[in-house]
Design a protein around this motif. Structure first.
Motif, short mmCIF file in Angstrom:
data_model
loop_
_atom_site.label_atom_id
_atom_site.label_comp_id
_atom_site.label_asym_id
_atom_site.label_seq_id
_atom_site.Cartn_x
_atom_site.Cartn_y
_atom_site.Cartn_z
N MET A 104 0.76 -1.08 0.34
CA MET A 104 -0.46 -0.21 -0.11
C MET A 104 1.07 1.14 0.17
N THR A 105 0.56 2.03 -0.63
CA THR A 105 1.78 3.04 -1.26
C THR A 105 -0.16 4.94 -0.50
N MET A 106 0.69 5.43 0.04
CA MET A 106 -0.20 6.95 0.34
C MET A 106 0.97 7.77 0.82
N THR A 107 0.18 9.17 0.20
CA THR A 107 1.40 10.30 0.64
C THR A 107 0.82 10.74 2.23
N LEU A 108 2.11 11.40 2.38
CA LEU A 108 2.24 11.75 3.97
C LEU A 108 2.16 12.79 4.09
N ASP A 109 1.46 13.43 4.77
CA ASP A 109 1.93 15.01 4.73
C ASP A 109 1.37 15.37 6.40
N PHE A 110 2.50 16.13 6.62
CA PHE A 110 2.48 16.69 8.52
C PHE A 110 0.67 17.11 8.80
N ASN A 111 0.27 18.14 7.91
CA ASN A 111 -0.35 19.11 8.00
C ASN A 111 -2.27 18.39 7.78
N TYR A 112 -1.66 16.99 7.39
CA TYR A 112 -3.33 15.60 7.75
C TYR A 112 -3.04 14.31 7.95
N LEU A 113 -2.01 14.72 9.22
CA LEU A 113 -1.86 14.24 9.94
C LEU A 113 -2.66 13.07 10.56
N ARG A 114 -3.57 13.73 11.73
CA ARG A 114 -5.38 12.86 11.58
C ARG A 114 -5.67 12.13 10.62
N GLY A 115 -5.44 12.45 9.66
CA GLY A 115 -6.76 12.20 8.34
C GLY A 115 -5.47 11.24 7.95
N PHE A 116 -4.06 11.01 7.52
CA PHE A 116 -3.44 9.65 7.69
C PHE A 116 -3.64 8.82 8.91
N GLU A 159 12.48 10.83 8.72
CA GLU A 159 12.93 10.77 10.06
C GLU A 159 12.11 10.47 11.12
N ASP A 160 11.04 11.94 11.07
CA ASP A 160 10.37 12.35 12.49
C ASP A 160 9.03 11.87 12.27
N LEU A 161 8.31 11.91 10.66
CA LEU A 161 7.58 11.15 10.73
C LEU A 161 8.14 9.70 10.95
N THR A 162 8.70 8.97 10.30
CA THR A 162 8.37 7.84 11.23
C THR A 162 8.56 7.24 12.33
N ARG A 163 9.16 8.36 13.07
CA ARG A 163 9.55 8.27 14.73
C ARG A 163 7.50 8.85 15.26
N ILE A 164 6.89 9.09 14.56
CA ILE A 164 5.60 9.44 15.10
C ILE A 164 5.04 7.99 14.66
N ILE A 165 5.29 7.58 13.15
CA ILE A 165 4.42 6.43 13.08
C ILE A 165 4.07 5.30 14.07
N LYS A 166 6.40 5.16 14.50
CA LYS A 166 5.77 4.17 14.98
C LYS A 166 5.67 3.87 16.50
N THR A 167 5.56 5.19 17.14
CA THR A 167 4.81 5.11 17.88
C THR A 167 3.43 5.28 18.06
N LEU A 186 3.48 -2.00 13.04
CA LEU A 186 3.58 -1.80 11.83
C LEU A 186 4.99 -1.36 10.68
N GLY A 187 4.51 -1.82 9.59
CA GLY A 187 5.85 -2.66 8.99
C GLY A 187 5.84 -1.12 7.05
N PHE A 188 6.46 0.03 7.73
CA PHE A 188 6.47 0.56 6.44
C PHE A 188 7.62 1.07 6.43
N ARG A 189 7.81 2.19 5.39
CA ARG A 189 8.88 2.79 5.02
C ARG A 189 8.60 4.06 4.72
N VAL A 190 9.03 5.45 5.22
CA VAL A 190 9.04 6.86 4.08
C VAL A 190 10.04 6.39 3.09
N TYR A 191 9.63 7.29 2.55
CA TYR A 191 10.42 7.89 1.46
C TYR A 191 10.05 10.12 1.09
N SER A 192 11.14 10.41 1.48
CA SER A 192 11.43 11.87 0.71
C SER A 192 11.18 12.20 -0.77
#
Length: 84
Positions: free
Chosen positions: A1-13, A45-53, A58-64
């Motif tokens: 599964m692939t999704m865009t990740l934007d801090f402004n929409y973190l709750r929706g994510f 890296e910050d988003l990865t830390r937040i998602i892990k928290t 969850l198995g995932f990877r964040v791409y810039s």
């Protein structure tokens, strides 16, 4: 599964990921690929830390992604709506 990740929409994510995990028959077999804007306030890296928290198993990877690569390809008529 692939999704865009934007801090402004973190709750929706978070809601979207939670819904996918809740409604799939084998959530342990899912692996997510998140694409994060490199120009936003948080680094991948910050988003990865937040998602892990939030989702510790969850198995995932964040791409810039460099927004400047496509900036001139986005129509001016919709750019304002995207920047809101």
């Amino acid at each position: 599964m692939t999704m865009t990740l934007d801090f402004n929409y973190l709750r929706g994510f978070v809601a979207a990921v939670h819904s996918i995990l809740k409604h799939t028959s084998c959530p342990e077999n899912l692996y997510f690929h998140f694409i994060a804007s490199g120009s936003k306030s948080l680094r991948p890296e910050d988003l990865t830390r937040i998602i892990k928290t939030i989702f510790p198993y969850l198995g995932f990877r964040v791409y810039s992604f460099d927004d400047s690569l496509v900036k001139d390809l986005i129509s001016y008529s919709i750019r304002g709506a995207l920047d809101m």
